[in-house]
Design an enzyme around this catalytic site. Structure first.
Site, short mmCIF file in Angstrom:
data_model
loop_
_atom_site.label_atom_id
_atom_site.label_comp_id
_atom_site.label_asym_id
_atom_site.label_seq_id
_atom_site.Cartn_x
_atom_site.Cartn_y
_atom_site.Cartn_z
N TYR B 134 0.85 -1.19 0.00
CA TYR B 134 0.00 0.00 0.00
C TYR B 134 0.89 1.24 0.00
CZ TYR B 134 -3.84 3.12 0.86
OH TYR B 134 -4.78 4.12 0.71
N GLN B 195 -10.97 0.18 0.75
CA GLN B 195 -11.40 -0.65 -0.38
C GLN B 195 -10.22 -1.34 -1.07
OE1 GLN B 195 -12.05 2.57 0.03
NE2 GLN B 195 -11.43 3.79 -1.76
N ASN B 218 -3.62 5.93 6.02
CA ASN B 218 -4.34 6.74 7.01
C ASN B 218 -5.13 5.84 7.97
OD1 ASN B 218 -6.64 5.88 5.66
ND2 ASN B 218 -6.90 7.79 4.54
N GLN B 263 12.08 15.31 11.98
CA GLN B 263 11.04 14.39 12.42
C GLN B 263 9.70 15.10 12.54
OE1 GLN B 263 9.55 11.20 12.65
NE2 GLN B 263 11.75 11.03 12.77
N HIS B 266 7.07 15.85 9.59
CA HIS B 266 6.22 14.83 8.97
C HIS B 266 4.74 15.19 9.11
CE1 HIS B 266 8.70 11.66 7.38
NE2 HIS B 266 9.50 11.74 8.44
N GLU B 331 11.12 4.72 17.75
CA GLU B 331 11.26 4.28 16.36
C GLU B 331 12.68 4.58 15.87
OE1 GLU B 331 8.95 6.61 13.68
OE2 GLU B 331 9.09 5.15 12.03
N HIS B 332 13.11 5.84 16.01
CA HIS B 332 14.46 6.25 15.61
C HIS B 332 15.21 6.71 16.85
CE1 HIS B 332 11.89 7.25 12.03
NE2 HIS B 332 12.85 6.61 11.39
N ASP B 365 16.50 7.52 6.45
CA ASP B 365 15.16 7.57 5.85
C ASP B 365 15.21 7.26 4.36
OD1 ASP B 365 13.96 8.24 8.21
OD2 ASP B 365 13.82 10.39 7.79
N GLU B 419 -2.32 -36.68 28.38
CA GLU B 419 -3.25 -35.63 27.97
C GLU B 419 -4.60 -36.19 27.55
OE1 GLU B 419 0.02 -32.31 26.37
OE2 GLU B 419 -1.27 -33.32 24.91
N HIS B 424 -3.63 -39.99 19.31
CA HIS B 424 -2.24 -39.55 19.22
C HIS B 424 -1.32 -40.68 19.71
CE1 HIS B 424 -3.85 -35.49 18.80
NE2 HIS B 424 -2.63 -35.02 18.59
#
Lengths: 434, 434
Positions: B134, B195, B218, B263, B266, B331-332, B365, B419, B424
């Site tokens: 995506y 979709q 998003n 950063q 963004h 994250e960074h 990046d 068991e 088995h």
């Protein structure tokens, strides 16, 4: 001769695809009623902590516990182990040793290298700080599951392993506790259901928050794991268990029938399918099923599972068999063939692959070494057995000297300006040679 | 001197924990209104296939497309690449080459061994058949994301890589298409939103069903990925981007300020935090922020992000800094220190670690080599950068000869009977020596 106990399909039947898909179709487990209830339970534990945890535990497990009763002390684990029948204890220990030895091969190591521009690059591998293992109570209380979920975490070097296991009606399962002692669990709580998952995900005063939750559970547990995913890691949403056996006439029909039963006896939703290119062999397996089924202790469960989710499928040849294997992406794949190694390279999707007549799935379930927590419901297309790698994670390493940075900054600055991110560009440009 | 642009915290403030948690707190993205809408969209695509896909696409992307318009042909990718400014094209190609070389180190190989009992054990590694990537449209359309998501799949050997990218108002992003050409995407569809995720997860006549969906999007895309998880694999639910910089007086305050800006630019939710044990250095960075901020093209976004999710944190020493790093699991992580290697072993949780003053996050990046798709919102506690391993999966291999099976069957039979799983047990016992 026709078997009434199991579906019979031939690859060239006009309705083959429709019937096969009907047998393979699995519920997606998105029951809105369960989801609503689980959301309430999670919110309760988040807001009211141990009070809610105790309340739900007493309600759903039919207990009158105090908070102190929710902890199972180490002494209880040791006592369970000491109280075990010697043969059972030796078997558990043997299984644990084999599982540990296999999983030690999975440990991932950190690596570093310097590239042609003098830039240090690498991947630092570290274990999780704390893992939570869910162990079901009641009828599906399997000590082997304790070994399979805990040992990979221990091998990975996880700092603390926390186990939760419900004790409905105050019944503790000594086998499960003994397995926890052998596997080396740090803390055990006598809690279960969505409330246990919520406690592990968010933490309460009693239960420490973990970084990842693994282990099987009922629909409430599966939903809770799905809902807390992101806040913590989870292993996978396990569906009903499955075996697919590809066999030729070199197989013993009784062995194949019993291997199908072993899968089917788990529960009514379990799936057991045989594929063979030998129509005569298919008849012989069907006859074995008819003859052996009445002998089985769990015959009713087996019969239901075989009727709903079982099949003997005849195909034209090995190519057709391989295509079906990859379409089904089975949790367990037995290659009961004279030459299983010849077939193996054609298998793209399967959780665990058992080679040849002596490699029964039940051996892998308990003690061969590989994990018995495997991707179900065709998720072997994209996921893997539970392993040490599930309890390790990676951090990228980037170390530039001035010369390397100058080179990278040139490219980064052009791309950042192309994306309209000028602070990125200026940050890169500071690192260019003056 | 006080900066008004960024929060200032000292580790020994009485309200330190509360203020820090407020800055770190992230929405869990469980908006019920979004979930309801996404469920409808997924159901629509499942039931009505391409008709629904076209309808939603035209509605949400303000288009009057026909079904044929939903495919972006390879010729359009090549044309976009050919039309690219030469400097930009060279930069994209350089970035792609570096990313590919790094990711080639991540390829996992199959392994086999024979244990002491003559049992063949192993792990067969195979790529996914088909992956879906995506790529967001609109303002967050980053060609670098195309490279970072597609190249690991290609290195893993994924059979087919399918990309989806929305084209609102029929606007195609030539940089994104050029990046798709360089990375080697097999098919591109001009669709987006929930979709597109539904089409990739379930397949339509036009869009092939994939095995795993990766890439950012998003809130609707994130929710759709969460809901189809299990049916297909997903990478992770990405939250807003974050940087944590640990710096000492050897760092240039302007460089640190600009790295925080990179950063923060963004989006308003991005988080940028500096930790330092040097109070004087903290003042100098605050001054740099004040001085440099007005120069920035995206000053408003940066100011909002720094005010809401930014902080300069002063701590007593390196131990306190390391404890905070692991608590935040950023994250960074930039280690803008005179001796970053000395600090590195203390880092347990971080997506990517940048060593020293020349290793700006912006270099990583775009082009250092490691992936820029990284765990956010403290999920580095349990998850890893996107990598080749996300496009490979493992199958366990178990091959017993008669002697090995005899040994395993003994243990398996005892445990299976423990068991209560007698099929088995009997399946195992068939494999015992007579």
């Amino acid at each position: 001769m026709t078997s009434h106990s199991i579906n019979r399909l031939a690859h060239d039947d006009h309705d083959f695809d429709v019937r096969l898909e009907a047998i393979l179709e699995r519920s997606e487990g998105n029951d809105p009623a369960i989801e609503g209830r689980v959301r309430e339970i999670i919110a309760g534990v988040r807001e009211r902590g141990d009070d809610a945890l105790l309340e739900y535990t007493n309600r759903y497990d039919r207990r009158q516990a105090q908070l102190a009763d929710l902890t199972i002390p180490q002494a209880a684990l040791t006592a369970a182990l000491d109280g075990l029948d010697a043969e059972l204890r030796a078997a558990l220990q043997d299984a644990a040793d084999r599982v540990r030895r296999y999983h030690e091969k999975q440990v991932q190591q950190s690596w570093r290298y310097v590239d042609d521009d003098g830039i240090e690059l690498g991947q630092q591998v570290t274990p999780l700080d704390r893992a939570g293992v869910y162990v079901p109570g009641g009828k599906a209380a399997y000590p082997s599951s304790v070994l399979m979920n805990v040992i990979p975490a221990r091998v990975a070097g996880v700092g603390e392993v926390v186990m939760v296991v419900p004790t409905p009606d105050d019944q503790r399962n000594p086998l499960v506790l003994a397995a926890a002692a052998i596997a080396g669990v740090d803390r055990v709580f006598a809690i279960g259901g969505a409330q246990a998952v919520a406690a592990l995900a968010y933490g309460t005063e009693l239960v420490p928050r973990v970084d990842k939750i693994v282990g099987p559970g009922n629909a409430y547990v599966a939903m809770a794991k799905r809902l807390v995913f992101g806040r913590v890691g989870i292993d996978m949403i396990a569906g009903p268990s499955e075996v697919l056996i590809v066999a030729d006439a070199s197989a013993d029909p009784d062995w194949v029938a019993m291997d199908l039963f072993a899968q089917a006896e788990h529960d009514e939703l379990a799936s057991a399918i045989l594929i063979t290119a030998d129509a005569d062999f298919a008849e012989r397996v069907a006859a074995s099923i008819e003859r052996l089924l009445p002998e089985m202790e769990r015959a009713e469960i087996i019969a239901t599972a075989l009727r709903d989710n079982g099949a003997i499928v005849t195909v034209a040849d090995a190519d057709a068999a391989a295509a079906l294997v990859n379409r089904m992406a089975p949790e367990h794949l037995e290659l009961a063939l004279a030459d299983p190694e010849a077939f193996l390279p054609r298998v793209r999707h399967a959780g665990a692959i058992f080679l040849g007549h002596y490699s029964a799935e039940s051996l892998g379930d308990y003690c061969a070494g590989p994990n018995h927590v495997l991707p179900t419901s065709r998720t072997a297309r994209f996921s893997s057995p539970l392993g040490v790698y599930d309890f390790q994670k990676r951090s990228s390493i980037i170390g530039c000297n001035a010369a390397g940075a100058d080179k990278l900054a040139q490219t980064a600055s052009v791309l950042a300006r192309g994306e309209g991110l000028t602070a990125h560009a200026r940050s890169a440009e500071y690192r260019r040679k003056p």
